[in-house]
Design an enzyme around this catalytic site. Structure first.
Site, short mmCIF file in Angstrom:
data_model
loop_
_atom_site.label_atom_id
_atom_site.label_comp_id
_atom_site.label_asym_id
_atom_site.label_seq_id
_atom_site.Cartn_x
_atom_site.Cartn_y
_atom_site.Cartn_z
N THR A 42 0.83 -1.21 0.00
CA THR A 42 0.00 0.00 0.00
C THR A 42 0.86 1.25 0.00
O THR A 42 0.62 2.19 -0.78
CB THR A 42 -0.94 0.01 1.22
OG1 THR A 42 -1.83 -1.10 1.12
CG2 THR A 42 -1.74 1.29 1.29
N CYS A 43 1.86 1.31 0.85
CA CYS A 43 2.65 2.53 1.02
C CYS A 43 3.29 2.98 -0.29
O CYS A 43 3.14 4.13 -0.70
CB CYS A 43 3.72 2.31 2.08
SG CYS A 43 4.76 3.77 2.33
N CYS A 48 1.30 6.03 0.88
CA CYS A 48 2.13 7.14 1.35
C CYS A 48 2.95 7.82 0.26
O CYS A 48 2.95 9.06 0.16
CB CYS A 48 3.11 6.64 2.41
SG CYS A 48 2.49 5.36 3.50
N LYS A 51 0.88 9.51 -2.58
CA LYS A 51 0.12 10.58 -1.93
C LYS A 51 1.01 11.79 -1.69
O LYS A 51 0.62 12.94 -1.98
CB LYS A 51 -0.44 10.09 -0.61
CG LYS A 51 -1.11 11.16 0.24
CD LYS A 51 -1.31 10.69 1.66
CE LYS A 51 0.00 10.55 2.39
NZ LYS A 51 -0.18 10.05 3.78
N TYR A 99 12.76 -2.64 -4.13
CA TYR A 99 12.28 -3.62 -3.15
C TYR A 99 12.67 -5.03 -3.60
O TYR A 99 13.18 -5.84 -2.81
CB TYR A 99 10.76 -3.52 -3.01
CG TYR A 99 10.29 -2.62 -1.89
CD1 TYR A 99 9.45 -3.11 -0.90
CD2 TYR A 99 10.69 -1.29 -1.81
CE1 TYR A 99 9.00 -2.30 0.13
CE2 TYR A 99 10.25 -0.48 -0.78
CZ TYR A 99 9.42 -0.98 0.19
OH TYR A 99 8.98 -0.18 1.21
N ALA A 115 -0.82 -16.33 -2.55
CA ALA A 115 -0.51 -17.49 -1.73
C ALA A 115 -1.57 -17.60 -0.65
O ALA A 115 -1.96 -16.60 -0.04
CB ALA A 115 0.88 -17.35 -1.11
N TYR A 180 -7.64 10.87 8.06
CA TYR A 180 -6.53 11.53 7.40
C TYR A 180 -6.51 11.30 5.88
O TYR A 180 -6.11 12.18 5.12
CB TYR A 180 -5.20 11.14 8.04
CG TYR A 180 -4.70 9.75 7.72
CD1 TYR A 180 -3.82 9.53 6.67
CD2 TYR A 180 -5.10 8.64 8.47
CE1 TYR A 180 -3.36 8.28 6.36
CE2 TYR A 180 -4.65 7.38 8.17
CZ TYR A 180 -3.77 7.20 7.12
OH TYR A 180 -3.32 5.94 6.81
N GLU A 184 -6.55 14.47 3.48
CA GLU A 184 -5.41 14.68 2.58
C GLU A 184 -5.84 14.78 1.13
O GLU A 184 -5.39 15.66 0.39
CB GLU A 184 -4.38 13.56 2.77
CG GLU A 184 -3.64 13.66 4.10
CD GLU A 184 -2.78 12.45 4.39
OE1 GLU A 184 -1.87 12.57 5.23
OE2 GLU A 184 -3.00 11.37 3.81
N THR A 314 2.96 2.59 8.07
CA THR A 314 4.06 1.86 7.45
C THR A 314 5.25 1.66 8.40
O THR A 314 5.76 0.53 8.51
CB THR A 314 4.52 2.58 6.17
OG1 THR A 314 3.44 2.55 5.23
CG2 THR A 314 5.74 1.91 5.57
N ALA A 344 1.80 12.16 11.11
CA ALA A 344 1.52 13.41 10.41
C ALA A 344 0.31 13.23 9.52
O ALA A 344 0.04 12.14 9.01
CB ALA A 344 2.72 13.86 9.58
N HIS A 439 16.62 30.63 15.55
CA HIS A 439 15.85 31.80 15.13
C HIS A 439 16.32 32.28 13.74
O HIS A 439 17.50 32.28 13.47
CB HIS A 439 16.01 32.92 16.15
CG HIS A 439 15.22 34.15 15.84
ND1 HIS A 439 13.86 34.21 16.01
CD2 HIS A 439 15.62 35.35 15.36
CE1 HIS A 439 13.43 35.41 15.65
NE2 HIS A 439 14.48 36.11 15.25
N GLU A 444 10.93 27.28 16.94
CA GLU A 444 11.47 27.89 18.16
C GLU A 444 10.37 28.12 19.20
O GLU A 444 10.66 28.22 20.40
CB GLU A 444 12.19 29.19 17.84
CG GLU A 444 11.30 30.33 17.36
CD GLU A 444 12.11 31.58 17.03
OE1 GLU A 444 12.61 32.22 17.98
OE2 GLU A 444 12.24 31.90 15.83
#
Length: 463
Positions: A42-43, A48, A51, A99, A115, A180, A184, A314, A344, A439, A444
């Site tokens: 999926t990722c 991810c 996206k 992969y 399988a 999310y 997104e 993931t 996130a 800064h 900060e």
């Protein structure tokens, strides 16, 4: 001692499956891994990675607008959806190759087939019908979008899977969901010029996130022009004579759009996997039940990642894979640590969060100090954009430990990753206070909020 074809057989070529298979093979174990679709899971293929690429693409319209405030004149711009889809496809194909290369270099046998388990130590390869045996089996097949077959007209809708490869960019879209993924994609499509509506049954988007993050993002999205319909649901979708989709809602009447996307949760890919034959127990949602070491109810069978429905992220699947390796092949029993996970939401603006929300912390601790800052980021002073950044630290007053950190703003995801280390280490507010600020940065604020904005005692806010 029983003799097996493989030391380890992995079902599923996603993040958790590939990591466990590759590392086991690199240790000299005889490993096979089977994937029926594309390696990367999926990722990499439909989550991810594509996206985030689409998030980047959707941000350029605002970048072009912001440039004027900094003295730049940007000419007429156009967007080519097909070019983005092609570029995305090229990149995920490259990653898929990496992969497989990693598995091959480690010595794993790569199988392109579905399988299914036929027993505790046996697996059937559907492409050939061959039955193979393995001392250990790892199930890491992930999940898929909930189809919501009870919704009339669901077959006319798309999910996040199809959203990446639409033949053309719709002029308008209705996205059902408030998690999310829905949020997104609402920002992605809106940023690409699509008239976007989000419909969600809850009172506010992004349940389980801190309320300030939820409300802040909601306001920012509506200010951009995204229509958000909360406390409402789809009742049916029908195709009109002129090719539009008419979505009947419970409270807001009919919403007519080019495309309807369902982002209403995900379910584990356990159907037809042969789990019953292997003695593997699942829960009411079809997720595989595992113990603290990812062991299923069947001896020698393990499950990792989204198929277990523990934490659907993931990096969590990869972490679970490494714990499996430590436990089974290195003699070092290691249970996955699912506490204090940074995450996130790649909305616009982003949300980065780690630890407890104010609401959850208020239920756990008697006395909280809440440090909150809301400000206009420095870039907005010249760009003219009205977006606000919100930062919060949730502190247990009893021991001064920071138990939650939440950010709404640009690069919030990057900040959350570093805050994840800080909270995991058990740092206190005093540690934050004695840390020098960098800064000028937005981050900060995290080390310059010296006085609490308010307290929460026994779950009640005290100003």
């Amino acid at each position: 001692m029983a003799s097996y074809d493989y030391d380890l057989f992995v079902v599923g070529g996603g993040s958790g499956g590939v990591r466990s298979g590759r590392v086991a093979a690199s240790m000299g174990k005889k490993v096979a891994i089977a994937e029926e679709f594309r390696y990367g899971g999926t990722c990499v293929i439909r989550g991810c990675v594509p996206k985030k690429l689409y998030v980047y693409a959707s941000q350029f319209a605002e970048h072009f607008e912001d440039a004027a405030g900094f003295g730049w004149t940007v000419g007429e711009s156009t967007f080519d959806w097909q070019k983005l889809v092609a570029a995305k496809e090229q990149e995920i194909t490259r990653l898929e190759g990496l992969y497989q290369k990693g598995l091959a270099n480690a010595g794993a046998e790569i199988l392109h087939t579905r399988a299914e388990l036929t027993g505790p130590n046996t697996i059937k390869l559907l492409s050939t019908g061959k039955i193979v045996t393995a001392e250990r089996i790892v199930i890491a097949v992930g999940g898929h979008p909930t189809p919501h077959e009870a919704l009339p007209g669901h077959e006319l809708c798309i999910s996040s899977n199809e959203a990446f490869d639409l033949p053309e960019l719709p002029k308008s879209i209705l996205i059902a969901g408030g998690g999310y993924i829905a949020v997104e994609f609402a920002n992605i499509f809106h940023g690409l010029g699509v008239e976007t509506t989000l419909i969600y049954r809850g009172k506010e988007i992004l349940s389980r996130f801190d309320q300030d993050m939820r409300r802040g993002l909601h306001a920012a999205m509506e200010h951009k022009g995204i229509r958000i319909l909360c406390e409402d649901v789809l009742q049916s979708i029908k195709k009109t004579e002129d090719g539009w989709l008419a979505a009947e809602t419970k409270k807001h009447g009919v919403v007519t759009v080019d495309q309807v996307m369902l982002a209403l949760g995900r379910v584990p890919n356990t159907k037809g996997l042969g789990l019953e034959a292997a003695g593997v127990t699942v829960n009411e949602r079809g997720a595989i039940i595992v113990d603290a070491f990812s062991r299923t109810s069947a001896p020698g069978v393990y499950a990792l990642g989204d198929v277990t429905d523990r934490v659907q992220l993931t990096p969590v699947a990869i972490h679970e894979a490494m714990c499996f390796i430590e436990t089974e092949y290195k003699g070092n029993p290691t249970s996955p640590d699912h506490e204090t996970i940074a995450t996130a939401v790649f909305s616009q603006p982003e949300i980065g969060t780690v630890g407890l929300s104010e609401e959850d912390a208020g239920k756990k601790f008697e006395d909280l100090e809440v440090y909150r800052a809301e400000f206009r980021p420095i870039k907005a002073t010249l760009s003219g954009r009205s977006e606000k950044t919100i930062m919060k630290l949730i502190v247990n007053a009893a021991d001064r430990k920071v138990v939650g950190a939440h950010i709404l703003g640009h690069e919030a995801g990057e900040m959350a990753q570093l805050l994840g280390i800080t909270l995991k280490a058990g740092c206190t507010k005093d540690d934050f206070d004695r840390t020098m600020a960098v800064h000028p940065t937005a981050a900060e604020e995290l080390v310059t909020m010296y006085n609490p904005s308010y307290r929460v005692k026994n779950g009640q806010k005290v100003v």
